[in-house]
Design a protein around this motif. Structure first.
Motif, PDB file in Angstrom:
ATOM      1  N   LEU A 154       0.374  15.570  -7.395  1.00 47.65           N
ATOM      2  CA  LEU A 154       1.174  16.757  -7.697  1.00 47.65           C
ATOM      3  C   LEU A 154       0.890  17.287  -9.101  1.00 47.65           C
ATOM      4  N   CYS A 155       0.432  16.412  -9.974  1.00 45.68           N
ATOM      5  CA  CYS A 155       0.127  16.833 -11.345  1.00 45.68           C
ATOM      6  C   CYS A 155      -1.253  17.462 -11.462  1.00 45.68           C
ATOM      7  N   THR A 156      -1.998  17.543 -10.363  1.00 44.38           N
ATOM      8  CA  THR A 156      -3.351  18.092 -10.434  1.00 44.38           C
ATOM      9  C   THR A 156      -3.496  19.428  -9.702  1.00 44.38           C
ATOM     10  N   VAL A 157      -2.394  19.954  -9.147  1.00 43.58           N
ATOM     11  CA  VAL A 157      -2.519  21.167  -8.327  1.00 43.58           C
ATOM     12  C   VAL A 157      -2.794  22.412  -9.168  1.00 43.58           C
ATOM     13  N   LYS A 158      -2.668  22.319 -10.478  1.00 44.25           N
ATOM     14  CA  LYS A 158      -2.991  23.452 -11.347  1.00 44.25           C
ATOM     15  C   LYS A 158      -4.332  23.253 -12.050  1.00 44.25           C
ATOM     16  N   SER A 159      -5.099  22.270 -11.613  1.00 49.27           N
ATOM     17  CA  SER A 159      -6.344  21.961 -12.319  1.00 49.27           C
ATOM     18  C   SER A 159      -7.542  22.519 -11.576  1.00 49.27           C
ATOM     19  N   THR A 160      -8.417  21.660 -11.103  1.00 48.52           N
ATOM     20  CA  THR A 160      -9.635  22.095 -10.420  1.00 48.52           C
ATOM     21  C   THR A 160      -9.696  21.483  -9.033  1.00 48.52           C
ATOM     22  N   VAL A 161     -10.493  22.092  -8.169  1.00 47.22           N
ATOM     23  CA  VAL A 161     -10.640  21.588  -6.809  1.00 47.22           C
ATOM     24  C   VAL A 161     -11.230  20.179  -6.817  1.00 47.22           C
ATOM     25  N   ALA A 162     -12.210  19.934  -7.671  1.00 47.70           N
ATOM     26  CA  ALA A 162     -12.849  18.619  -7.725  1.00 47.70           C
ATOM     27  C   ALA A 162     -11.865  17.543  -8.130  1.00 47.70           C
ATOM     28  N   PHE A 163     -11.002  17.856  -9.078  1.00 47.87           N
ATOM     29  CA  PHE A 163     -10.038  16.880  -9.582  1.00 47.87           C
ATOM     30  C   PHE A 163      -8.934  16.637  -8.562  1.00 47.87           C
ATOM     31  N   PHE A 164      -8.370  17.711  -7.999  1.00 45.54           N
ATOM     32  CA  PHE A 164      -7.314  17.587  -7.003  1.00 45.54           C
ATOM     33  C   PHE A 164      -7.813  16.866  -5.757  1.00 45.54           C
ATOM     34  N   SER A 165      -9.010  17.187  -5.299  1.00 50.38           N
ATOM     35  CA  SER A 165      -9.544  16.597  -4.071  1.00 50.38           C
ATOM     36  C   SER A 165      -9.673  15.088  -4.178  1.00 50.38           C
ATOM     37  N   LEU A 166      -9.998  14.594  -5.365  1.00 49.42           N
ATOM     38  CA  LEU A 166     -10.114  13.155  -5.567  1.00 49.42           C
ATOM     39  C   LEU A 166      -8.815  12.455  -5.185  1.00 49.42           C
ATOM     40  N   PHE A 167      -7.706  12.905  -5.718  1.00 49.29           N
ATOM     41  CA  PHE A 167      -6.425  12.251  -5.453  1.00 49.29           C
ATOM     42  C   PHE A 167      -5.937  12.518  -4.031  1.00 49.29           C
ATOM     43  N   PHE A 168      -6.274  13.680  -3.495  1.00 52.27           N
ATOM     44  CA  PHE A 168      -5.846  14.015  -2.143  1.00 52.27           C
ATOM     45  C   PHE A 168      -6.468  13.062  -1.129  1.00 52.27           C
ATOM     46  N   VAL A 169      -7.775  12.860  -1.194  1.00 44.26           N
ATOM     47  CA  VAL A 169      -8.428  12.005  -0.194  1.00 44.26           C
ATOM     48  C   VAL A 169      -8.098  10.529  -0.430  1.00 44.26           C
ATOM     49  N   VAL A 170      -7.927  10.119  -1.681  1.00 41.61           N
ATOM     50  CA  VAL A 170      -7.540   8.734  -1.954  1.00 41.61           C
ATOM     51  C   VAL A 170      -6.135   8.464  -1.404  1.00 41.61           C
ATOM     52  N   ASP A 171      -5.245   9.424  -1.548  1.00 41.86           N
ATOM     53  CA  ASP A 171      -3.895   9.261  -1.005  1.00 41.86           C
ATOM     54  C   ASP A 171      -3.932   9.114   0.516  1.00 41.86           C
ATOM     55  N   LEU A 219       0.823  -1.215   0.000  1.00 43.35           N
ATOM     56  CA  LEU A 219       0.000   0.000   0.000  1.00 43.35           C
ATOM     57  C   LEU A 219       0.854   1.261   0.000  1.00 43.35           C
ATOM     58  N   MET A 220       1.998   1.234   0.666  1.00 44.14           N
ATOM     59  CA  MET A 220       2.858   2.417   0.693  1.00 44.14           C
ATOM     60  C   MET A 220       3.368   2.746  -0.709  1.00 44.14           C
ATOM     61  N   GLY A 221       3.623   1.724  -1.503  1.00 44.03           N
ATOM     62  CA  GLY A 221       4.010   1.969  -2.891  1.00 44.03           C
ATOM     63  C   GLY A 221       2.919   2.709  -3.647  1.00 44.03           C
ATOM     64  N   TRP A 222       1.666   2.332  -3.402  1.00 40.48           N
ATOM     65  CA  TRP A 222       0.550   3.018  -4.052  1.00 40.48           C
ATOM     66  C   TRP A 222       0.330   4.402  -3.477  1.00 40.48           C
ATOM     67  N   PHE A 223       0.660   4.580  -2.205  1.00 42.12           N
ATOM     68  CA  PHE A 223       0.598   5.921  -1.624  1.00 42.12           C
ATOM     69  C   PHE A 223       1.580   6.853  -2.328  1.00 42.12           C
ATOM     70  N   ILE A 224       2.791   6.365  -2.574  1.00 43.24           N
ATOM     71  CA  ILE A 224       3.805   7.188  -3.265  1.00 43.24           C
ATOM     72  C   ILE A 224       3.343   7.511  -4.679  1.00 43.24           C
ATOM     73  N   PHE A 225       2.830   6.525  -5.380  1.00 44.30           N
ATOM     74  CA  PHE A 225       2.347   6.750  -6.745  1.00 44.30           C
ATOM     75  C   PHE A 225       1.212   7.777  -6.766  1.00 44.30           C
ATOM     76  N   THR A 226       0.252   7.629  -5.853  1.00 42.38           N
ATOM     77  CA  THR A 226      -0.877   8.546  -5.817  1.00 42.38           C
ATOM     78  C   THR A 226      -0.430   9.957  -5.465  1.00 42.38           C
ATOM     79  N   PHE A 227       0.573  10.074  -4.582  1.00 38.25           N
ATOM     80  CA  PHE A 227       1.096  11.392  -4.234  1.00 38.25           C
ATOM     81  C   PHE A 227       1.718  12.069  -5.451  1.00 38.25           C
ATOM     82  N   LEU A 228       2.475  11.317  -6.243  1.00 38.69           N
ATOM     83  CA  LEU A 228       3.079  11.888  -7.450  1.00 38.69           C
ATOM     84  C   LEU A 228       2.002  12.318  -8.447  1.00 38.69           C
ATOM     85  N   VAL A 229       0.962  11.498  -8.576  1.00 38.97           N
ATOM     86  CA  VAL A 229      -0.142  11.844  -9.464  1.00 38.97           C
ATOM     87  C   VAL A 229      -0.855  13.099  -8.969  1.00 38.97           C
TER      88      VAL A 229
END
Length: 282
Positions: A185-202, A173-183
């Motif tokens: 980072l690629c959404t911080v210039k997008s929208t709140v709805a899109f960024f929030s998805l990856f933030f809470v999943v991480d 799971l920690m490997g997937w946590f690292i992957f999700t965190f990197l992903v």
């Protein structure tokens, strides 16, 4: 919804735009983010429904539908079940029910959606959806009762203690946590709805991993951490459905469009501020 002051383009064909800018029907929401607009001269703003965090040029002559909502729905349903199991909803605390959806919907279907994203040239969507399709398939393989003997083999190797399995699963799971965190980072210039998805999943993945890393004195996973991870998993599921709905809904099938909320530092918001400043100086 469209502004009351917007021009009436109800009779204008959806595929009859030559470009998009801050004043078009697309930007004010009349036709929604998936309208068939010609973007050869400009770009649509970042939008979760297209599963593209950057400024996205819609593929010319795309011959297949937008696969992002399908992949998001596959992820949402399987994550919803995982969250319910982690929170012991209705007394269900065994992961067996995840196996079927994780193999078929969150796994195979989401993997296919990722491959279709590859076909239309969306690197981000292809990488993320395909990866999470693989995640759910591998998770199902881990918990198939008597199937691959993963948990039983680790129990046997640790002389009947579950600690080795807990640590191995937490490392997974920690490997997937690292992957999700990197992903994320690629959404911080997008929208709140899109960024929030990856933030809470991480956060969900991290908390569940910690729940297995730090078991109780009785040798059981930490229930408090697992329940907290389950709560964030449920939030992630509903955010995935939200982004999926945003990708499906347009004026042909819905009376309203859901807001995605652009970040203040996004290009769309910067353009709005420039336009407002010009109007105030005029």
């Amino acid at each position: 919804m469209a502004s009351d002051n917007a021009p009436d383009n109800s009779t204008k064909p959806l595929n009859n735009f030559s470009s998009t800018d801050s004043n078009t029907d697309v930007d004010i929401g009349r036709y929604g983010p998936l309208a068939h607009v010609n973007t050869a001269e400009s770009r649509l703003p970042a939008f979760g429904g297209e599963f593209q965090p950057g400024l996205y040029r819609s593929p010319k002559n795309r011959k297949i539908a937008n696969p992002a909502p399908l992949g998001l729905c596959g992820f949402a349903l399987t994550t919803f079940i995982l969250g319910c199991v982690q929170m012991n909803v209705r007394g269900v605390n065994k992961p067996n029910m995840i196996v079927g959806p994780a193999l078929a919907y969150g796994g195979l279907v989401q993997l296919c959606a990722g491959m279709w994203e590859m076909a239309i040239g969306n690197t981000f969507g292809a990488t993320v959806l395909s990866s999470y399709g693989g995640f759910w398939i591998s998770l199902a393989i881990t918990f198939i009762p008597g199937g691959f003997n993963i948990e039983e083999g680790l129990l046997e190797a640790d002389k009947g203690s579950p600690i080795m399995f807990y640590n191995a699963f937490a490392l997974y799971l920690m490997g997937w946590f690292i992957f999700t965190f990197l992903v994320m980072l690629c959404t911080v210039k997008s929208t709140v709805a899109f960024f929030s998805l990856f933030f809470v999943v991480d956060l969900a993945i991290l908390l569940i991993a910690l729940g297995y890393f730090y078991p109780t004195a009785e040798g059981l996973p930490n229930s408090k951490l697992l329940e907290a991870g389950g709560l964030f998993a449920l939030l992630g599921a509903f955010l995935a459905w939200y982004n999926a709905f945003a990708g499906i809904a347009d004026n042909s099938n819905s009376f309203f469009l859901v807001p995605v909320i652009h970040f203040p530092w996004s290009e769309k918001k910067r353009n709005e501020r420039r336009a407002n400043k010009q109007d105030s100086n005029a």
